[in-house]
Motif scaffolding. Sequence first.
Motif, short mmCIF file in Angstrom:
data_model
loop_
_atom_site.label_atom_id
_atom_site.label_comp_id
_atom_site.label_asym_id
_atom_site.label_seq_id
_atom_site.Cartn_x
_atom_site.Cartn_y
_atom_site.Cartn_z
N ALA A 36 -6.97 4.45 7.13
CA ALA A 36 -7.06 4.81 8.56
C ALA A 36 -8.20 5.79 8.79
N LEU A 37 -8.36 6.74 7.87
CA LEU A 37 -9.45 7.72 7.99
C LEU A 37 -10.80 7.02 7.87
N THR A 38 -10.94 6.14 6.89
CA THR A 38 -12.20 5.41 6.72
C THR A 38 -12.54 4.63 7.98
N GLU A 39 -11.56 3.97 8.57
CA GLU A 39 -11.79 3.22 9.81
C GLU A 39 -12.23 4.15 10.94
N LYS A 40 -11.63 5.34 11.00
CA LYS A 40 -12.00 6.30 12.03
C LYS A 40 -13.44 6.75 11.84
N LEU A 41 -13.85 7.00 10.61
CA LEU A 41 -15.22 7.43 10.33
C LEU A 41 -16.22 6.34 10.69
N LEU A 42 -15.88 5.10 10.39
CA LEU A 42 -16.75 3.98 10.75
C LEU A 42 -16.82 3.81 12.27
N GLU A 43 -15.69 4.00 12.93
CA GLU A 43 -15.65 3.91 14.39
C GLU A 43 -16.56 4.96 15.02
N GLU A 44 -16.51 6.18 14.51
CA GLU A 44 -17.36 7.26 15.02
C GLU A 44 -18.84 6.93 14.80
N ARG B 231 0.82 -1.20 0.00
CA ARG B 231 0.00 0.00 0.00
C ARG B 231 0.86 1.26 0.00
N SER B 232 0.40 2.24 -0.76
CA SER B 232 1.10 3.52 -0.76
C SER B 232 0.84 4.23 0.55
N GLU B 233 1.65 5.25 0.81
CA GLU B 233 1.47 6.04 2.04
C GLU B 233 0.07 6.65 2.06
N ARG B 234 -0.40 7.10 0.90
CA ARG B 234 -1.73 7.69 0.81
C ARG B 234 -2.80 6.65 1.10
N GLN B 235 -2.65 5.46 0.58
CA GLN B 235 -3.64 4.41 0.82
C GLN B 235 -3.72 4.06 2.30
N VAL B 236 -2.59 3.99 2.95
CA VAL B 236 -2.56 3.70 4.39
C VAL B 236 -3.30 4.80 5.15
N SER B 237 -3.04 6.05 4.79
CA SER B 237 -3.68 7.18 5.46
C SER B 237 -5.18 7.18 5.23
N GLU B 238 -5.60 6.94 3.98
CA GLU B 238 -7.03 6.96 3.66
C GLU B 238 -7.77 5.80 4.31
#
Length: 202
Positions: free
Chosen positions: A74-82, A65-72
């Motif tokens: 992580a963001l998706t997981e955070k949004l689902l967690e919220e 995974r690219s650095e951007r893919q890892v970051s995105e």
Amino acid sequence: MNILHIQAGIFGDQSVSRQLSDKIVARLTAQNTDAKVIVRDLINTPINHLDAEILLAGGTAEAERSERQVSELALTEKLLEELFAADVIVISAPMYNFSIPTQLKAWIDRIAQAGRTFRYTESGAEGLVLGKKVYIASARGGIYSEGPAVGMEHQESFLQGVLGFIGITDVTTVRAEGVNLGEEPRANAIAAASEEITALNA
């Protein structure tokens, strides 16, 4: 009570949908003094729209995974967690060009996840986000709840449809429409919506 406050009005303090959603959150917290509020401001902290790199991230081996893919991811997981942590979701949802803001659509595209928030069964799609209450703070420049422009309304109907698709059917909409038709219609619409909020019993 855990409250997730989604803000999507681009005009800051002048945004009617923001004003109404703030009032809804204030009403909820006044009735539930131990409530915790998480604010997801989609304007001041926008979410990237889906593209091929983001969509392919989940199917890409972790080491590749690219650095951007890892970051995105992580963001998706955070949004689902919220989303899953929330008991109540308050959405500031102005109408832009007959639909919702693109920033709000970006959030929806992240949380509408097959296998996470919905799944397909032999009898059709099944929502997996259960036991949530949603308040939509809706603001419209014109009149779309009745009259000749009804067929151009793709804002509240879209939100109710996608929320129902992921399993959320307990939805209350507080609406101020006609806010661009003059000072008096604007004031009257906001006052009527504010009265609705005051009467909410959460």
